[in-house]
Design a protein around this motif. Structure first.
Motif, PDB file in Angstrom:
ATOM      1  N   ALA A   8     -14.213  -2.142   0.672  1.00 39.74           N
ATOM      2  CA  ALA A   8     -14.769  -0.802   1.291  1.00 39.74           C
ATOM      3  C   ALA A   8     -14.107  -0.279   2.692  1.00 39.74           C
ATOM      4  CB  ALA A   8     -15.830  -0.885   1.727  1.00 39.74           C
ATOM      5  N   ILE A   9     -13.598   0.706   3.052  1.00 38.25           N
ATOM      6  CA  ILE A   9     -13.028   1.192   4.541  1.00 38.25           C
ATOM      7  C   ILE A   9     -13.533   1.824   5.190  1.00 38.25           C
ATOM      8  CG2 ILE A   9     -10.877   2.502   5.364  1.00 38.25           C
ATOM      9  CD1 ILE A   9      -9.048   1.632   2.739  1.00 38.25           C
ATOM     10  N   PRO A  10     -13.509   1.344   6.739  1.00 38.91           N
ATOM     11  CA  PRO A  10     -13.484  -0.376   7.040  1.00 38.91           C
ATOM     12  C   PRO A  10     -14.394  -1.154   6.319  1.00 38.91           C
ATOM     13  CG  PRO A  10     -14.588   1.627   8.982  1.00 38.91           C
ATOM     14  CD  PRO A  10     -14.819   1.994   7.255  1.00 38.91           C
ATOM     15  N   GLY A  11     -13.757  -2.085   6.718  1.00 37.33           N
ATOM     16  CA  GLY A  11     -14.652  -3.123   5.563  1.00 37.33           C
ATOM     17  C   GLY A  11     -14.173  -4.768   6.077  1.00 37.33           C
ATOM     18  N   GLN A  12     -14.617  -5.638   5.026  1.00 36.73           N
ATOM     19  CA  GLN A  12     -13.975  -7.573   5.104  1.00 36.73           C
ATOM     20  C   GLN A  12     -13.198  -7.240   3.861  1.00 36.73           C
ATOM     21  OE1 GLN A  12     -14.566 -10.086   7.731  1.00 36.73           O
ATOM     22  NE2 GLN A  12     -14.469  -8.113   9.039  1.00 36.73           N
ATOM     23  N   LEU A  13     -12.639  -8.733   3.992  1.00 40.03           N
ATOM     24  CA  LEU A  13     -11.632  -8.645   2.525  1.00 40.03           C
ATOM     25  C   LEU A  13     -12.603  -9.459   2.190  1.00 40.03           C
ATOM     26  CD1 LEU A  13      -9.256  -7.515   4.150  1.00 40.03           C
ATOM     27  CD2 LEU A  13      -7.965  -8.932   2.836  1.00 40.03           C
ATOM     28  N   LEU A  42      -3.936  -4.490   9.067  1.00 38.80           N
ATOM     29  CA  LEU A  42      -5.190  -4.340   9.440  1.00 38.80           C
ATOM     30  C   LEU A  42      -5.294  -2.541   9.683  1.00 38.80           C
ATOM     31  CD1 LEU A  42      -7.456  -5.329  11.073  1.00 38.80           C
ATOM     32  CD2 LEU A  42      -5.979  -5.346  12.948  1.00 38.80           C
ATOM     33  N   HIS A  43      -4.488  -2.093   9.647  1.00 42.90           N
ATOM     34  CA  HIS A  43      -4.247  -0.799   9.914  1.00 42.90           C
ATOM     35  C   HIS A  43      -5.490  -0.185   9.048  1.00 42.90           C
ATOM     36  CE1 HIS A  43      -2.318   0.023  13.639  1.00 42.90           C
ATOM     37  NE2 HIS A  43      -0.857  -0.413  13.203  1.00 42.90           N
ATOM     38  N   PHE A  44      -5.028  -0.544   7.274  1.00 48.84           N
ATOM     39  CA  PHE A  44      -5.779   0.257   6.228  1.00 48.84           C
ATOM     40  C   PHE A  44      -6.558  -0.623   6.075  1.00 48.84           C
ATOM     41  CE2 PHE A  44      -0.947   0.526   5.143  1.00 48.84           C
ATOM     42  CZ  PHE A  44      -1.572   2.172   4.781  1.00 48.84           C
ATOM     43  N   ALA A  45      -7.381  -1.852   6.375  1.00 48.39           N
ATOM     44  CA  ALA A  45      -8.376  -2.546   6.715  1.00 48.39           C
ATOM     45  C   ALA A  45      -9.049  -1.230   7.531  1.00 48.39           C
ATOM     46  CB  ALA A  45      -8.854  -3.975   6.607  1.00 48.39           C
ATOM     47  N   GLU A  46      -8.918  -1.047   8.753  1.00 49.52           N
ATOM     48  CA  GLU A  46     -10.248   0.084   9.716  1.00 49.52           C
ATOM     49  C   GLU A  46     -10.348   0.900   8.860  1.00 49.52           C
ATOM     50  OE1 GLU A  46      -9.307  -3.649  13.782  1.00 49.52           O
ATOM     51  OE2 GLU A  46      -7.857  -1.571  13.087  1.00 49.52           O
ATOM     52  N   GLY A  47      -9.547   1.232   8.228  1.00 47.75           N
ATOM     53  CA  GLY A  47      -9.436   3.032   8.420  1.00 47.75           C
ATOM     54  C   GLY A  47      -8.619   3.981   8.247  1.00 47.75           C
ATOM     55  N   LYS A  48      -7.380   2.934   9.219  1.00 48.21           N
ATOM     56  CA  LYS A  48      -6.464   3.719  10.679  1.00 48.21           C
ATOM     57  C   LYS A  48      -5.375   4.865   9.185  1.00 48.21           C
ATOM     58  CE  LYS A  48      -6.960   2.090  14.656  1.00 48.21           C
ATOM     59  NZ  LYS A  48      -6.679   0.463  15.606  1.00 48.21           N
ATOM     60  N   TRP A 126      -6.496  -1.753  -7.342  1.00 42.21           N
ATOM     61  CA  TRP A 126      -5.075  -1.433  -6.499  1.00 42.21           C
ATOM     62  C   TRP A 126      -4.531  -2.027  -6.291  1.00 42.21           C
ATOM     63  CZ3 TRP A 126      -3.889   3.561  -7.333  1.00 42.21           C
ATOM     64  CH2 TRP A 126      -5.227   5.068  -8.225  1.00 42.21           C
ATOM     65  N   GLN A 127      -2.902  -2.193  -6.768  1.00 39.58           N
ATOM     66  CA  GLN A 127      -1.949  -3.181  -5.446  1.00 39.58           C
ATOM     67  C   GLN A 127      -2.144  -2.206  -4.853  1.00 39.58           C
ATOM     68  OE1 GLN A 127       1.495  -2.958  -8.367  1.00 39.58           O
ATOM     69  NE2 GLN A 127       1.516  -5.300  -7.974  1.00 39.58           N
ATOM     70  N   PHE A 128      -1.423  -2.654  -3.228  1.00 43.68           N
ATOM     71  CA  PHE A 128      -0.921  -2.537  -1.915  1.00 43.68           C
ATOM     72  C   PHE A 128       0.095  -2.635  -1.471  1.00 43.68           C
ATOM     73  CE2 PHE A 128      -0.656  -3.056   2.881  1.00 43.68           C
ATOM     74  CZ  PHE A 128      -1.371  -1.678   3.435  1.00 43.68           C
ATOM     75  N   LEU A 129       0.875  -0.874  -1.593  1.00 43.88           N
ATOM     76  CA  LEU A 129       2.747  -0.584  -1.267  1.00 43.88           C
ATOM     77  C   LEU A 129       3.871  -1.939  -2.120  1.00 43.88           C
ATOM     78  CD1 LEU A 129       1.858  -2.333   2.447  1.00 43.88           C
ATOM     79  CD2 LEU A 129       1.724   0.360   1.094  1.00 43.88           C
ATOM     80  N   HIS A 130       3.151  -1.700  -3.863  1.00 45.74           N
ATOM     81  CA  HIS A 130       3.700  -2.476  -4.414  1.00 45.74           C
ATOM     82  C   HIS A 130       3.558  -3.869  -4.732  1.00 45.74           C
ATOM     83  CE1 HIS A 130       5.957   1.120  -5.206  1.00 45.74           C
ATOM     84  NE2 HIS A 130       6.560   1.484  -3.790  1.00 45.74           N
ATOM     85  N   LEU A 131       2.640  -4.828  -4.197  1.00 41.36           N
ATOM     86  CA  LEU A 131       2.878  -5.829  -4.121  1.00 41.36           C
ATOM     87  C   LEU A 131       2.138  -6.388  -3.649  1.00 41.36           C
ATOM     88  CD1 LEU A 131       5.353  -6.491  -0.923  1.00 41.36           C
ATOM     89  CD2 LEU A 131       5.664  -6.626  -3.531  1.00 41.36           C
ATOM     90  N   SER A 132       0.941  -6.562  -2.800  1.00 38.26           N
ATOM     91  CA  SER A 132      -0.416  -7.177  -2.844  1.00 38.26           C
ATOM     92  C   SER A 132      -0.432  -8.777  -2.597  1.00 38.26           C
ATOM     93  CB  SER A 132      -1.956  -6.873  -4.079  1.00 38.26           C
ATOM     94  OG  SER A 132      -2.134  -5.640  -4.300  1.00 38.26           O
ATOM     95  N   SER A 133       0.002  -8.897  -1.117  1.00 38.84           N
ATOM     96  CA  SER A 133       0.543 -10.267  -1.383  1.00 38.84           C
ATOM     97  C   SER A 133      -1.012 -11.876  -0.520  1.00 38.84           C
ATOM     98  CB  SER A 133       1.241 -10.265  -0.170  1.00 38.84           C
ATOM     99  OG  SER A 133       2.545  -9.640  -0.550  1.00 38.84           O
ATOM    100  N   PHE A 134      -1.575 -10.671  -0.566  1.00 38.03           N
ATOM    101  CA  PHE A 134      -3.079 -12.103  -0.323  1.00 38.03           C
ATOM    102  C   PHE A 134      -3.413 -11.643  -1.857  1.00 38.03           C
ATOM    103  CE2 PHE A 134      -3.789  -9.658   3.925  1.00 38.03           C
ATOM    104  CZ  PHE A 134      -2.909  -9.828   4.410  1.00 38.03           C
ATOM    105  N   ALA A 135      -3.154 -13.156  -2.992  1.00 40.34           N
ATOM    106  CA  ALA A 135      -3.945 -13.510  -4.121  1.00 40.34           C
ATOM    107  C   ALA A 135      -2.330 -14.263  -4.314  1.00 40.34           C
ATOM    108  CB  ALA A 135      -3.714 -11.969  -5.017  1.00 40.34           C
ATOM    109  N   GLU A 136      -2.903 -15.488  -5.624  1.00 40.82           N
ATOM    110  CA  GLU A 136      -1.703 -16.350  -6.020  1.00 40.82           C
ATOM    111  C   GLU A 136      -0.927 -15.655  -6.291  1.00 40.82           C
ATOM    112  OE1 GLU A 136      -5.172 -19.575  -5.814  1.00 40.82           O
ATOM    113  OE2 GLU A 136      -5.506 -18.551  -7.632  1.00 40.82           O
ATOM    114  N   GLN A 137      -1.276 -14.628  -6.392  1.00 39.96           N
ATOM    115  CA  GLN A 137       0.475 -14.191  -7.470  1.00 39.96           C
ATOM    116  C   GLN A 137       0.984 -12.971  -6.778  1.00 39.96           C
ATOM    117  OE1 GLN A 137      -0.997 -15.906 -11.615  1.00 39.96           O
ATOM    118  NE2 GLN A 137       0.443 -16.546 -12.148  1.00 39.96           N
TER     119      GLN A 137
END
Length: 361
Positions: A8-13, A42-48, A126-137
Motif C-alpha cells: 500500500a502507498i504510503p506504507g511499510q515494506l 522512499l519517494h515511491f513508498a511515501e506516494g510522492k 510488480w517489478q520496480f524499475l526493471h529490477l526490484s533489488s530488495f529481494a534475494e534474487q
C-alpha cells in the motif's frame, strides 16, 4: 525467495516469500549480494511518485549471475555484475544517438500477457524499475547489467548502481564541468556527496557544499568541498554568491525540492547552469525570474547522470580500486532485509549517507 514487498502507498515494506520466474531468452537471474537504500525508493513508498502495488522496491544493487537465458551472450553464471535501472534497448533514437539513459522502449520488459517475473500465489507482483533489488534474487533483461572486476567488493559496487553514477554523471556527462570552474552542491546526502567528489575529480576550482546538518557538511569536506555553507545560518544564496564572487558556473540541486531548485538557479553567475538531480514531487512547479535568462543562465534536469552505464560503471570501479573514488565512506550502515523500514526512518532523519542491505546477514 524472500523480498521486501510494498502493498500500500504510503506504507511499510513487509518481508515475504515470493516466486521469481526462470530467465527468458534475453534475461539474467542474479543472486543479490547487496542493495543500497536510496531516496528514490522512499519517494515511491511515501506516494510522492506513483507506482502500482504490490511491488518489490529497490534499484541500487550488485550481485553474482546465477543463470542466463538461451540468447544471452554478454554474461555467464559466476560473473559479478552491477544492475542499473537505465535498461536500454540499443536500437531506438535515444540509444543510437548516445543517450541510452533516455531509452523509452518497452522491448526489454516482458509481454504483459505472459508470465510475470515476480509473483505470489499465482498473482503478479510488480517489478520496480526493471529490477526490484530488495529481494534475494533479481531477474532482468541483460541490458540492465554490467560486468565488473571480481576484485570489487559487492557492497561498494551496489552504490555505483545508482547514487554514485547519478552524482558523478551529473557532473561529467550532464553538466560537463570543466577544470577551474566554480560549483555549488545543495544537499550533501549520497547523491550530493558524489557530485562533490565528481567535481573534485573534474578539477573544479571551488566546490561549495550547502546543507543544514553539520555532520553532512563535515563529510562533504572530506569528499572534496573547498567551502561549506550552513543553510541555517543565513541566506544560502547570499553565502554562495559571496564565496564565489557573484555566483557559480554550476549549481547542482541534490534534494528534490521546489525551494532548493530555485535557489540553485539563483546561485548562478551569468552564463551559469543549474542542474536539478533531486526528484521534485509530482505536481510541483518551480518559479524562476524571467530576466535571468537574458544573461544566458540555464536550468536542466539530469536522469541517472545521463549515464552510459556499461562504459561509466567499470571506470568508476577502476577509480575506486585505484584509490581515486570514495565509496567506503558512503556506507553509513550495513543491515539485513528485515531492517529496511528502519533504514527508511533513518533516511527521513537526514543524518546518513547510505544504508546497504546485505543478503548474507
Amino acid at each position: 525467495m524472500k523480498a521486501a514487498v510494498l502493498r500500500a502507498i504510503p506504507g511499510q515494506l513487509e518481508v515475504e516469500d515470493i516466486t521469481i520466474d526462470k530467465p527468458g531468452p534475453h534475461e539474467v537471474l542474479v543472486r543479490t549480494a547487496a542493495a543500497g537504500v536510496c531516496h528514490s525508493d522512499l519517494h515511491f513508498a511515501e506516494g510522492k511518485y506513483i507506482y502500482p502495488t504490490p511491488c518489490v522496491l529497490g534499484h541500487e544493487s550488485a550481485g553474482v549471475v546465477e543463470a542466463v537465458g538461451d540468447q544471452v551472450s554478454y554474461v555467464q553464471p559466476g560473473d559479478h555484475v552491477i544492475t542499473c535501472l537505465s535498461v536500454f534497448c540499443g536500437s531506438c533514437q535515444h540509444c543510437l544517438s548516445g543517450r541510452p539513459s533516455l531509452c523509452e522502449s518497452t522491448e526489454t520488459q516482458r509481454d504483459p500477457m505472459g508470465p510475470p517475473r515476480l509473483s505470489k500465489d499465482g498473482a503478479p507482483v510488480w517489478q520496480f524499475l526493471h529490477l526490484s533489488s530488495f529481494a534475494e534474487q533479481i531477474l532482468t533483461h541483460e541490458h540492465g547489467l554490467v560486468k565488473i572486476n571480481k576484485d570489487m567488493p559487492l557492497d561498494r559496487a551496489a552504490l555505483i548502481g545508482c547514487g554514485v553514477t547519478t552524482g558523478l554523471g551529473a557532473v561529467f556527462r550532464t553538466a560537463r564541468v570543466e577544470p577551474g570552474q566554480t560549483v555549488a552542491v545543495i544537499g550533501c546526502g549520497g547523491i550530493g556527496l558524489n557530485c562533490i567528489q565528481g567535481a573534485a575529480i573534474a578539477g573544479a576550482g571551488r566546490i561549495i557544499a550547502v546543507d543544514r546538518i553539520e555532520s553532512k557538511l563535515k563529510l562533504a569536506e572530506s569528499f572534496g568541498a573547498t567551502d561549506l555553507v550552513d543553510a541555517t545560518k543565513g541566506d544560502p544564496i547570499m553565502q554562495v554568491q559571496e564565496l564565489s564572487g557573484g555566483g557559480v558556473d554550476h549549481a547542482f540541486e541534490a534534494i528534490g525540492l521546489k525551494q532548493t531548485a530555485e535557489q540553485a538557479f539563483a546561485m548562478l553567475k551569468r552564463g551559469g547552469t543549474a542542474t536539478v538531480i533531486g526528484m521534485i514531487p509530482m505536481g510541483t512547479s518551480i518559479e524562476l525570474p524571467g530576466t535571468d535568462f537574458l544573461y544566458e543562465k540555464k536550468i536542466q534536469g539530469s536522469n541517472m547522470g545521463s549515464n552510459r552505464f556499461r562504459i561509466d560503471m567499470p571506470r568508476f570501479v577502476d577509480f575506486y580500486l585505484a584509490g581515486r573514488l570514495k565509496l567506503d565512506e558512503l556506507v553509513s550502515a550495513r543491515i539485513g532485509l528485515g531492517d529496511i523500514n528502519e533504514a527508511f526512518d533513518a533516511m527521513r532523519q537526514g543524518e546518513i549517507a547510505r544504508s546497504v542491505v546485505m543478503f548474507d546477514q
